[in-house]
Scaffold this motif. Structure first.
Motif, PDB file in Angstrom:
ATOM      1  N   VAL A 125      30.930  -7.358  46.818  1.00 30.40           N
ATOM      2  CA  VAL A 125      30.744  -8.702  47.203  1.00 30.40           C
ATOM      3  C   VAL A 125      29.848  -8.455  48.877  1.00 30.40           C
ATOM      4  O   VAL A 125      31.031  -7.755  49.782  1.00 30.40           O
ATOM      5  CB  VAL A 125      31.483  -9.812  47.010  1.00 30.40           C
ATOM      6  CG1 VAL A 125      31.577 -10.928  48.420  1.00 30.40           C
ATOM      7  CG2 VAL A 125      32.789 -10.048  46.760  1.00 30.40           C
ATOM      8  N   TRP A 126      29.267  -8.996  48.965  1.00 31.20           N
ATOM      9  CA  TRP A 126      27.893  -8.731  50.220  1.00 31.20           C
ATOM     10  C   TRP A 126      28.155 -10.480  50.846  1.00 31.20           C
ATOM     11  O   TRP A 126      27.225 -11.156  49.990  1.00 31.20           O
ATOM     12  CB  TRP A 126      27.207  -8.218  49.733  1.00 31.20           C
ATOM     13  CG  TRP A 126      27.088  -6.561  49.346  1.00 31.20           C
ATOM     14  CD1 TRP A 126      27.404  -5.646  49.839  1.00 31.20           C
ATOM     15  CD2 TRP A 126      27.232  -6.034  48.011  1.00 31.20           C
ATOM     16  NE1 TRP A 126      27.570  -4.614  49.350  1.00 31.20           N
ATOM     17  CE2 TRP A 126      27.876  -5.216  48.126  1.00 31.20           C
ATOM     18  CE3 TRP A 126      27.775  -7.276  46.772  1.00 31.20           C
ATOM     19  CZ2 TRP A 126      27.813  -3.980  46.727  1.00 31.20           C
ATOM     20  CZ3 TRP A 126      27.658  -6.302  45.453  1.00 31.20           C
ATOM     21  CH2 TRP A 126      28.009  -5.253  45.525  1.00 31.20           C
ATOM     22  N   ASN A 128      34.245  -5.545  50.746  1.00 31.81           N
ATOM     23  CA  ASN A 128      33.132  -5.614  50.294  1.00 31.81           C
ATOM     24  C   ASN A 128      33.675  -5.549  48.583  1.00 31.81           C
ATOM     25  O   ASN A 128      33.003  -5.367  47.646  1.00 31.81           O
ATOM     26  CB  ASN A 128      32.221  -5.327  50.599  1.00 31.81           C
ATOM     27  CG  ASN A 128      31.831  -5.452  51.932  1.00 31.81           C
ATOM     28  OD1 ASN A 128      31.759  -4.014  52.611  1.00 31.81           O
ATOM     29  ND2 ASN A 128      30.341  -5.744  51.898  1.00 31.81           N
ATOM     30  N   ALA A 129      34.771  -5.033  48.498  1.00 26.83           N
ATOM     31  CA  ALA A 129      34.458  -4.772  47.333  1.00 26.83           C
ATOM     32  C   ALA A 129      36.975  -4.838  46.856  1.00 26.83           C
ATOM     33  O   ALA A 129      37.754  -5.625  48.112  1.00 26.83           O
ATOM     34  CB  ALA A 129      35.759  -3.154  46.589  1.00 26.83           C
ATOM     35  N   ASP A 130      36.970  -5.821  45.755  1.00 23.79           N
ATOM     36  CA  ASP A 130      38.813  -6.154  45.364  1.00 23.79           C
ATOM     37  C   ASP A 130      38.376  -6.055  43.542  1.00 23.79           C
ATOM     38  O   ASP A 130      37.536  -5.622  43.232  1.00 23.79           O
ATOM     39  CB  ASP A 130      38.485  -7.618  45.639  1.00 23.79           C
ATOM     40  CG  ASP A 130      40.270  -8.395  45.664  1.00 23.79           C
ATOM     41  OD1 ASP A 130      40.904  -7.527  45.798  1.00 23.79           O
ATOM     42  OD2 ASP A 130      40.284  -9.457  46.276  1.00 23.79           O
ATOM     43  N   VAL A 131      39.839  -6.843  43.125  1.00 27.92           N
ATOM     44  CA  VAL A 131      39.864  -6.295  41.800  1.00 27.92           C
ATOM     45  C   VAL A 131      40.611  -7.532  41.096  1.00 27.92           C
ATOM     46  O   VAL A 131      41.112  -7.631  42.348  1.00 27.92           O
ATOM     47  CB  VAL A 131      41.284  -4.912  41.727  1.00 27.92           C
ATOM     48  CG1 VAL A 131      41.687  -5.178  40.002  1.00 27.92           C
ATOM     49  CG2 VAL A 131      40.306  -3.677  41.415  1.00 27.92           C
ATOM     50  N   LYS A 132      40.248  -8.247  40.599  1.00 27.87           N
ATOM     51  CA  LYS A 132      40.364  -9.475  40.220  1.00 27.87           C
ATOM     52  C   LYS A 132      40.733  -9.277  38.774  1.00 27.87           C
ATOM     53  O   LYS A 132      40.627  -9.235  38.057  1.00 27.87           O
ATOM     54  CB  LYS A 132      39.295 -10.982  40.736  1.00 27.87           C
ATOM     55  CG  LYS A 132      39.643 -11.198  41.431  1.00 27.87           C
ATOM     56  CD  LYS A 132      41.045 -11.884  42.675  1.00 27.87           C
ATOM     57  CE  LYS A 132      41.001 -11.111  44.302  1.00 27.87           C
ATOM     58  NZ  LYS A 132      41.852 -12.469  44.980  1.00 27.87           N
ATOM     59  N   GLY A 133      41.547 -10.811  38.271  1.00 31.89           N
ATOM     60  CA  GLY A 133      41.438 -10.807  36.813  1.00 31.89           C
ATOM     61  C   GLY A 133      41.969 -12.469  36.577  1.00 31.89           C
ATOM     62  O   GLY A 133      42.314 -13.295  37.216  1.00 31.89           O
ATOM     63  N   ASP A 134      41.696 -12.501  34.559  1.00 30.85           N
ATOM     64  CA  ASP A 134      42.422 -13.689  34.525  1.00 30.85           C
ATOM     65  C   ASP A 134      43.199 -13.608  33.340  1.00 30.85           C
ATOM     66  O   ASP A 134      42.539 -13.283  32.137  1.00 30.85           O
ATOM     67  CB  ASP A 134      40.745 -14.775  34.500  1.00 30.85           C
ATOM     68  CG  ASP A 134      41.176 -15.714  34.011  1.00 30.85           C
ATOM     69  OD1 ASP A 134      41.833 -16.351  33.248  1.00 30.85           O
ATOM     70  OD2 ASP A 134      40.268 -16.366  32.961  1.00 30.85           O
ATOM     71  N   TYR A 164      24.256 -14.848  42.877  1.00 28.96           N
ATOM     72  CA  TYR A 164      24.303 -15.188  43.920  1.00 28.96           C
ATOM     73  C   TYR A 164      24.516 -16.643  44.766  1.00 28.96           C
ATOM     74  O   TYR A 164      24.126 -17.684  43.670  1.00 28.96           O
ATOM     75  CB  TYR A 164      22.596 -15.314  44.588  1.00 28.96           C
ATOM     76  CG  TYR A 164      22.100 -15.873  46.112  1.00 28.96           C
ATOM     77  CD1 TYR A 164      22.171 -14.742  46.904  1.00 28.96           C
ATOM     78  CD2 TYR A 164      22.240 -17.439  46.289  1.00 28.96           C
ATOM     79  CE1 TYR A 164      22.293 -15.293  48.990  1.00 28.96           C
ATOM     80  CE2 TYR A 164      21.662 -17.352  47.814  1.00 28.96           C
ATOM     81  CZ  TYR A 164      21.441 -16.606  49.131  1.00 28.96           C
ATOM     82  OH  TYR A 164      21.746 -17.207  50.072  1.00 28.96           O
ATOM     83  N   ILE A 165      25.578 -17.201  45.175  1.00 24.98           N
ATOM     84  CA  ILE A 165      26.377 -17.931  45.445  1.00 24.98           C
ATOM     85  C   ILE A 165      25.992 -18.852  47.810  1.00 24.98           C
ATOM     86  O   ILE A 165      26.364 -17.455  48.374  1.00 24.98           O
ATOM     87  CB  ILE A 165      27.626 -18.768  45.470  1.00 24.98           C
ATOM     88  CG1 ILE A 165      27.702 -19.842  45.249  1.00 24.98           C
ATOM     89  CG2 ILE A 165      28.212 -17.432  46.508  1.00 24.98           C
ATOM     90  CD1 ILE A 165      29.324 -20.005  44.924  1.00 24.98           C
ATOM     91  N   GLU A 166      25.708 -19.914  47.920  1.00 20.95           N
ATOM     92  CA  GLU A 166      25.308 -20.819  49.087  1.00 20.95           C
ATOM     93  C   GLU A 166      25.841 -22.000  49.250  1.00 20.95           C
ATOM     94  O   GLU A 166      25.929 -23.247  48.003  1.00 20.95           O
ATOM     95  CB  GLU A 166      23.725 -20.855  49.586  1.00 20.95           C
ATOM     96  CG  GLU A 166      23.637 -21.322  50.694  1.00 20.95           C
ATOM     97  CD  GLU A 166      22.462 -21.484  51.116  1.00 20.95           C
ATOM     98  OE1 GLU A 166      21.678 -21.517  52.627  1.00 20.95           O
ATOM     99  OE2 GLU A 166      21.011 -22.304  49.832  1.00 20.95           O
ATOM    100  N   TYR A 167      26.648 -21.750  50.160  1.00 21.93           N
ATOM    101  CA  TYR A 167      27.467 -22.841  50.562  1.00 21.93           C
ATOM    102  C   TYR A 167      27.075 -23.420  51.446  1.00 21.93           C
ATOM    103  O   TYR A 167      26.918 -22.453  52.845  1.00 21.93           O
ATOM    104  CB  TYR A 167      28.990 -22.656  50.861  1.00 21.93           C
ATOM    105  CG  TYR A 167      29.743 -21.413  50.064  1.00 21.93           C
ATOM    106  CD1 TYR A 167      30.765 -22.819  48.296  1.00 21.93           C
ATOM    107  CD2 TYR A 167      30.022 -20.617  49.858  1.00 21.93           C
ATOM    108  CE1 TYR A 167      31.464 -22.202  47.496  1.00 21.93           C
ATOM    109  CE2 TYR A 167      30.822 -19.793  48.414  1.00 21.93           C
ATOM    110  CZ  TYR A 167      31.117 -20.571  47.418  1.00 21.93           C
ATOM    111  OH  TYR A 167      31.990 -20.470  46.200  1.00 21.93           O
ATOM    112  N   SER A 178      27.442 -17.516  52.950  1.00 22.19           N
ATOM    113  CA  SER A 178      26.359 -17.396  51.530  1.00 22.19           C
ATOM    114  C   SER A 178      26.151 -15.539  50.762  1.00 22.19           C
ATOM    115  O   SER A 178      26.590 -14.949  51.983  1.00 22.19           O
ATOM    116  CB  SER A 178      24.892 -17.237  51.412  1.00 22.19           C
ATOM    117  OG  SER A 178      23.847 -16.699  52.457  1.00 22.19           O
ATOM    118  N   GLY A 179      26.482 -15.311  49.595  1.00 18.09           N
ATOM    119  CA  GLY A 179      26.609 -14.284  49.878  1.00 18.09           C
ATOM    120  C   GLY A 179      25.863 -14.002  48.019  1.00 18.09           C
ATOM    121  O   GLY A 179      26.058 -13.963  47.016  1.00 18.09           O
TER     122      GLY A 179
END
Length: 428
Positions: free
Chosen positions: A43-44, A63-69, A392-395, A416-417
């Motif tokens: 993520v940036w 800037n980095a992560d581990v996510k699960g579902d 890319y997403i902007e809030y 945004s990022g």
């Protein structure tokens, strides 16, 4: 809608009485299935948001992560001697979000099925949600539950509202799917499909699934609310015409809200529509949702009303005795191509709603969310897929750029990022 659901319930009861003795050939046994998805996420995002007021200088997010579902499904059914089928479904969130909230029982319901259709009772998605069609995504990683639009990567400013705020909560899900009831306990009827057309309807006695407050019949109700009933219905048409596949859906949900403490009346409604066309491996689709919360405050003060809206807080600056409308909409559109073990897609999502602000006027704007995402999938074998997404997403909060605010203050109202991720999906 009430008449339709009551009529369908009566139809079920009549079918059961006329079917003769109901004994099961054997006791229900549960089968285990489910899936496990794990993502490595990069993520940036905006430095100005990360250094906003209230955070120490250089207090950056990782800037980095581990996510699960991950979900485990327990399912079982049996056929009775009279021809009816009965079953049970329990699904459990099995970790990955690390928030201590979503890791628990997700669905738990029983069902009965016959020539009349199927009836579900318990915790499950409403009939409108079950039949909803949305933009395609090759990695099943867009809008609801996605790593980016599910608010698990680029940070969403706390005051930016999306669609489908759950009753009694300040969080929201970025999707056109109507999920505001958060799988609260309900009755759902799904009619038999007829030439590709399937109809469904739900009755929800209390849409505040996890809220606390006034007790009614020993069950939790929403704080300060006397009535939180919901009715909804949807339709899905799915068919093929030669090489062309067609899907289309429409749904409507109406919530009856009565705030006892404030003597306020609120009619909250949501509409959703979706469609997909497929041909030669290509699938083009999209969907739309509109929500409206028309609260009549009954002469109460603005301060008394400021915390009672169930989808977006009424602005504290509104004068007493004035009707206040909440409005919002969201839509998505996407294109996917699949051939053999490969699938790729591109999708876009936008929402615009009146956000949370008790003390500040809307500044002539709405809260907005814009997201773009490309995804891919490669199947390695039965139930084993390699996934990838980049987006890319902007809030943007309605107060972003408000006159007279300093840059430091405005920095907390938008973010945004980019997010890039790859993962492995295992179905069992």
């Amino acid at each position: 809608m009430k008449k339709i659901l009551f009529a369908s319930t009566a139809l079920v009861a009549a079918g059961m009485m006329s079917a003769g003795a109901a004994s099961a050939a054997e006791k229900i046994k549960l089968d285990i299935s489910g899936y496990s998805k794990w993502w490595v996420v990069g993520v940036w995002q905006d430095d100005s948001f990360q250094e906003q007021a209230g955070l120490a200088a250089a207090s950056y997010r990782s800037n980095a992560d581990v996510k699960g579902d991950n979900e485990i499904h327990f399912k079982g059914s049996t056929a009775l001697d009279n021809g009816l089928k009965v079953g049970v479904v329990i699904t459990m969130e099995a970790g990955g979000h690390s928030d201590g909230v979503t890791d628990g029982i997700d669905n738990a319901y029983s069902w009965i099925e016959g020539g009349f259709g199927k009836v579900l009772a318990g915790m499950h998605a409403n009939g409108t949600s079950l039949l909803h069609v949305q933009a395609p995504d090759a990695a099943a990683n867009f809008t609801k539950g996605g790593m980016m639009l599910g608010n698990f990567s680029v940070s969403r400013p706390g005051t930016v509202m999306g669609m489908n705020q759950r009753v009694g909560y300040t969080s929201s899900s970025n999707t056109t799917n109507i999920i505001s009831d958060d799988k609260a306990e309900k009755l759902t009827y799904v009619a038999p499909s007829f030439y590709g057309l399937t109809l469904g309807a739900s009755y929800v006695p209390n849409v505040a699934r996890n809220a606390t407050g006034t007790s009614l019949g020993g069950h939790s109700r929403g704080t300060g609310n006397d009535r939180l009933q919901a009715w909804g219905g949807g339709a899905l048409y799915a068919n093929t015409f030669g090489p062309v596949g067609v899907k289309a859906s429409a749904g409507y949900v109406w919530v009856d809200l009565k705030a006892v403490a404030n003597k306020a009346e609120n009619a909250f409604t949501q509409q959703s529509y979706g469609a997909q066309l497929s041909y030669a491996g290509f699938t083009l689709g999209g969907s739309f949702q509109r929500a409206s919360d028309d609260r009549r405050n009954g002469g109460n003060t603005a301060a008394a009303l400021s915390g009672t809206s169930q989808i977006g807080t009424i602005k504290g600056a509104q004068a007493a005795g004035v009707d206040v409308d909440f409005g919002g909409y969201a839509y998505d559109v996407g294109l996917q191509y699949a051939s053999g073990p490969y699938a790729v897609s591109f999708a876009y999502f936008h929402s615009s709603v009146i956000g949370l602000s008790n003390t500040t006027l809307r500044n002539g704007k709405d809260d907005t969310i814009d997201a773009y995402q490309a995804s891919g999938k490669y199947n390695l074998g039965p139930g084993v897929d390699v996934l990838a997404s980049v987006g890319y997403i902007e809030y943007r909060d309605q107060r972003d750029g408000i006159a007279g605010a300093t840059a430091a203050v405005n920095s907390q109202y938008s973010n945004s990022g980019w997010a890039a991720m790859t993962g492995l999906s295992l179905a069992f």
